[in-house]
Structure formats: C-alpha cells, structure tokens
Design an enzyme around this catalytic site. Structure first.
Site, PDB file in Angstrom:
ATOM      1  N   SER A 294      38.291  42.171  34.119  1.00 57.03           N
ATOM      2  CA  SER A 294      38.497  41.047  35.027  1.00 57.03           C
ATOM      3  C   SER A 294      39.369  39.943  34.449  1.00 57.03           C
ATOM      4  CB  SER A 294      37.139  40.453  35.402  1.00 57.03           C
ATOM      5  OG  SER A 294      37.317  39.247  36.089  1.00 57.03           O
ATOM      6  N   ALA A 295      40.250  39.443  35.294  1.00 60.28           N
ATOM      7  CA  ALA A 295      41.061  38.280  34.929  1.00 60.28           C
ATOM      8  C   ALA A 295      40.313  36.996  35.305  1.00 60.28           C
ATOM      9  CB  ALA A 295      42.394  38.343  35.648  1.00 60.28           C
TER      10      ALA A 295
ATOM     11  N   ASP B 191      36.597  40.344  40.775  1.00 62.91           N
ATOM     12  CA  ASP B 191      36.771  39.453  41.924  1.00 62.91           C
ATOM     13  C   ASP B 191      37.469  40.144  43.089  1.00 62.91           C
ATOM     14  OD1 ASP B 191      35.762  36.871  40.904  1.00 62.91           O
ATOM     15  OD2 ASP B 191      37.347  37.139  39.429  1.00 62.91           O
TER      16      ASP B 191
ATOM     17  N   ASP C 269      41.667  45.469  43.662  1.00 62.00           N
ATOM     18  CA  ASP C 269      42.153  44.855  44.907  1.00 62.00           C
ATOM     19  C   ASP C 269      43.569  44.316  44.747  1.00 62.00           C
ATOM     20  OD1 ASP C 269      41.161  42.416  43.379  1.00 62.00           O
ATOM     21  OD2 ASP C 269      42.004  41.471  45.161  1.00 62.00           O
TER      22      ASP C 269
ATOM     23  N   ASP D 126      37.779  46.369  38.762  1.00 59.20           N
ATOM     24  CA  ASP D 126      38.089  44.948  38.760  1.00 59.20           C
ATOM     25  C   ASP D 126      36.829  44.234  39.267  1.00 59.20           C
ATOM     26  OD1 ASP D 126      39.661  42.506  39.116  1.00 59.20           O
ATOM     27  OD2 ASP D 126      39.555  42.971  41.253  1.00 59.20           O
TER      28      ASP D 126
ATOM     29  N   LYS E  92      46.646  43.573  32.608  1.00 56.94           N
ATOM     30  CA  LYS E  92      45.456  44.403  32.399  1.00 56.94           C
ATOM     31  C   LYS E  92      45.808  45.634  31.564  1.00 56.94           C
ATOM     32  CE  LYS E  92      42.521  42.554  35.982  1.00 56.94           C
ATOM     33  NZ  LYS E  92      41.497  42.806  36.994  1.00 56.94           N
TER      34      LYS E  92
HETATM   35  O1  C5P Z   1      38.470  39.783  38.554  1.00 57.28           O
HETATM   36  P1  C5P Z   1      39.917  39.652  38.952  1.00 57.28           P
HETATM   37  O2  C5P Z   1      40.839  40.260  37.945  1.00 57.28           O
HETATM   38  O3  C5P Z   1      40.145  40.093  40.332  1.00 57.28           O
HETATM   39  O4  C5P Z   1      40.193  38.038  38.927  1.00 57.28           O
HETATM   40  C1  C5P Z   1      41.380  37.450  39.272  1.00 57.28           C
HETATM   41  C2  C5P Z   1      41.372  36.694  40.580  1.00 57.28           C
HETATM   42  O5  C5P Z   1      40.992  35.346  40.367  1.00 57.28           O
HETATM   43  C3  C5P Z   1      42.789  36.642  41.124  1.00 57.28           C
HETATM   44  O6  C5P Z   1      42.948  37.570  42.157  1.00 57.28           O
HETATM   45  C4  C5P Z   1      43.013  35.189  41.567  1.00 57.28           C
HETATM   46  O7  C5P Z   1      43.241  35.069  42.957  1.00 57.28           O
HETATM   47  C5  C5P Z   1      41.741  34.462  41.202  1.00 57.28           C
HETATM   48  N1  C5P Z   1      41.979  33.200  40.463  1.00 57.28           N
HETATM   49  C6  C5P Z   1      41.314  32.062  40.864  1.00 57.28           C
HETATM   50  N2  C5P Z   1      41.505  30.873  40.169  1.00 57.28           N
HETATM   51  C7  C5P Z   1      42.305  30.827  39.091  1.00 57.28           C
HETATM   52  C8  C5P Z   1      42.962  31.997  38.662  1.00 57.28           C
HETATM   53  C9  C5P Z   1      42.767  33.177  39.374  1.00 57.28           C
HETATM   54  O8  C5P Z   1      40.565  32.106  41.849  1.00 57.28           O
HETATM   55  N3  C5P Z   1      42.439  29.697  38.434  1.00 57.28           N
HETATM   56 MG    MG Z   2      40.463  41.149  41.960  1.00 57.07          MG
END
Ligand code: C5P
Ligand code: MG
Length: 288
Positions: A153-154, A40, A227, A38, A202
């Site tokens: 990554s989301a 973030d 995480d 992942d 995912k």
């Molecule tokens: O890379 P990863 O999959 O961890 O990214 C997702 C993270 O981005 C989530 O854990 C969420 O807290 C954060 N997020 C954010 N702002 C958004 C949507 C998700 O900071 N608008």
């Molecule tokens: Mg993350």
C-alpha cells in the site's frame, strides 16, 4: 465455471485465458497460491450511499487531531492531485513527479500536527473507513487455507493495519508493506520511515522486498488485486511465477479508463463495492 463472473460489473478482454489460468491454479492447489493486494479502494470501499469513503491518508486528514487550517490544506492537495492521479490522458512519466509531490506535501503537513501513536486506534474507530462487503470471508478463507496475503500500500501502514485489526481480520498470514510512521520517544509523529511508497513505485518496493518473496518461492501462482494501474507492478518481486490472475477494481471515471484497464487487468470490476468476485475465485482455486 464461476457464476459471479457473469455479473454485469465484470468485464474481461480474454475470458478464455482467464478460464485457463483459473484451471491451472485450481489444479496446482492452495499450497501454491499467494495473494498480493493493494489496500485503499481495493480492499476498502470506494463509496457508500453515494459518498466517497476515506483512504488511509484521508482517515488521518479528516480526524479531529488535525487543525482546521491543516485540514483545508490537505483537502486542497486532494482536490489538486487526485484528478491528476486518475487522468487517463496523462502519461505515467508526467504524473510520477506530481504524485511524489502530493505524498511529500501531505506527509509534511501530517508531521506538523504532533499526532500521537496512542490516538490512532480512536481515529480509525471514529472514521468512516469501510472494508468491501465480503471482506470477512476473504480474509478468513485465506487464513484457513494458509494462503499468504501481501498488502502493498501507498497509504499509511499504521492506519491500515489498525483498520484490519479493528475489523478482526489481521490474521498471521497477512503481511503489509506500506509507509510507516516514525514516532519519537514520547510517541509523537516525527517523520515517515524509509523510502516513500507512492502509486507508481510499487515495483521498486516489490524488488526491495524480494527477500520476503523468496520465502514464498514455492507459491508460484499469484492472485493480484488492485485499483490503480500502478498496482500491476506489485508482483514484480515474485520469482518463478507460473500463473498470475489480475483483478482490477475500476471505481471512478469508468468510461474513460475502461479500455486501459481491460488491456492490463484480466478481470475488471466496474463500480463493484464487494469482494464477491475475488471470494468466488478463491473458493474455485482452493477447490471448494
Ligand atoms: O493503498 P493504496 O496504494 O491504494 O493507497 C494510495 C491511495 O491513497 C491513492 O490512490 C491516493 O488517491 C490516496 N492518497 C490520499 N492522500 C494522499 C496521498 C494518496 O488519499 N495524501
Ligand atoms: Mg488503491
């Protein structure tokens, strides 16, 4: 076996199993390994000097390209939905539609801001994004050993790629699956491309990218880093999996979430802002 596993931040439900998996992976060698991570709050720091570090979304949210009004709305979304994301009393079923709502609303707001592609490098340079301590060794070692690193990554793909590019570690063995921005002919953000990736789909992303995993078929051993509990599905597209070792960073609400993390991740790293454990494990597996 690996001294770093005795650190106080490390917790394991079944240390013997971890030892067995590590031995099998070491015997099989670097040629059979792939790393799925992942981004973030896994490859980046959760906090620095007591202050929260930004996610790839937050890098955009906090930038000077976003109007004050829009910043306030994005902050409002974060304050509303982040506590839901990390709430251990709610089920995934309950959280899922709310997470889709968060991502959708945030992306709509970002699109209204007429962000130019050219400004991304500056936004990232001026941001407080920080990769975890030891990131250089992590990326460089995988590159040297020709081990593929898949980042699932989301977050926002264009932004996270820029973070690793500016850190000098976007090596050719790194492949990113994420939410990418769609720019119009004049280079202005007009939408996000393809299916939305959020923390709870995912698996679908991994299965959709099964073709890519096919190329990695000989790499039957997986080191997974995440995480969030949603990150556990990142390896679902891997065929003929032999061994998997899952390392989970538990950054926030540690006491409340410890048990569920220990039940799902082989190694849990509590409030650990470094890559020391993954680095030590990689050195061990690759026989160094
Ligand atoms: O890379 P990863 O999959 O961890 O990214 C997702 C993270 O981005 C989530 O854990 C969420 O807290 C954060 N997020 C954010 N702002 C958004 C949507 C998700 O900071 N608008
Ligand atoms: Mg993350």
């Amino acid at each position: 076996m690996i001294p770093e596993l005795s650190q106080s931040s490390v917790r394991m439900k079944e240390p013997e199993r971890v030892e067995q998996v590590l031995s099998s992976m070491r015997s099989a060698g670097a040629g059979t390994l792939q790393v799925i991570s992942d981004f973030d709050m896994t490859l980046t720091r959760f906090s620095y000097n007591g202050k929260r570090c930004p996610t790839s979304h937050n890098i955009m949210d906090n930038s000077k390209l976003i109007s004050e009004e829009c910043k306030a709305e994005l902050k409002n979304l974060l304050d509303t939905y982040y506590p839901i994301e990390i709430d251990s009393r709610r089920s995934v079923e309950e959280k899922l539609p709310l997470m889709v709502e968060w991502w959708t609303k945030a992306h709509e707001l970002l699109v209204q801001q007429k962000i130019s592609k050219d400004s991304l490098a500056v936004i990232v340079r001026e941001s407080e994004a920080m990769l975890r301590d030891g990131y250089q060794q992590f990326f460089d070692h995988l590159h040297q050993m020709s081990v593929p690193l898949l980042i699932f990554s989301a977050g926002v793909g264009d932004v996270l790629e820029e973070v690793i590019r500016q850190a000098g570690v976007f090596h050719p063995n790194v492949k990113v699956f994420s939410n990418y921005m769609d720019f119009d002919e004049s280079g202005v953000l007009q939408a996000f491309k393809g299916e939305l990736i959020h923390i709870y789909n995912k698996r679908e992303g991994a299965l959709l990218n099964a073709e890519h995993f096919k190329e990695l078929q000989s790499r039957c051993n997986v080191l997974l880093l995440g995480d969030s509990l949603g990150d556990l599905n990142m390896s679902d597209g891997v065929m003929d999996l032999e061994n998997i070792l899952k390392i989970g960073y538990l950054n926030d609400k540690v006491d409340e979430r410890r048990e569920s993390y220990l039940n799902s991740y082989d190694i849990v790293l509590e409030k650990d802002e470094t890559m020391d454990v993954p680095n030590a494990i990689l050195l061990y597996i690759t026989g160094q």
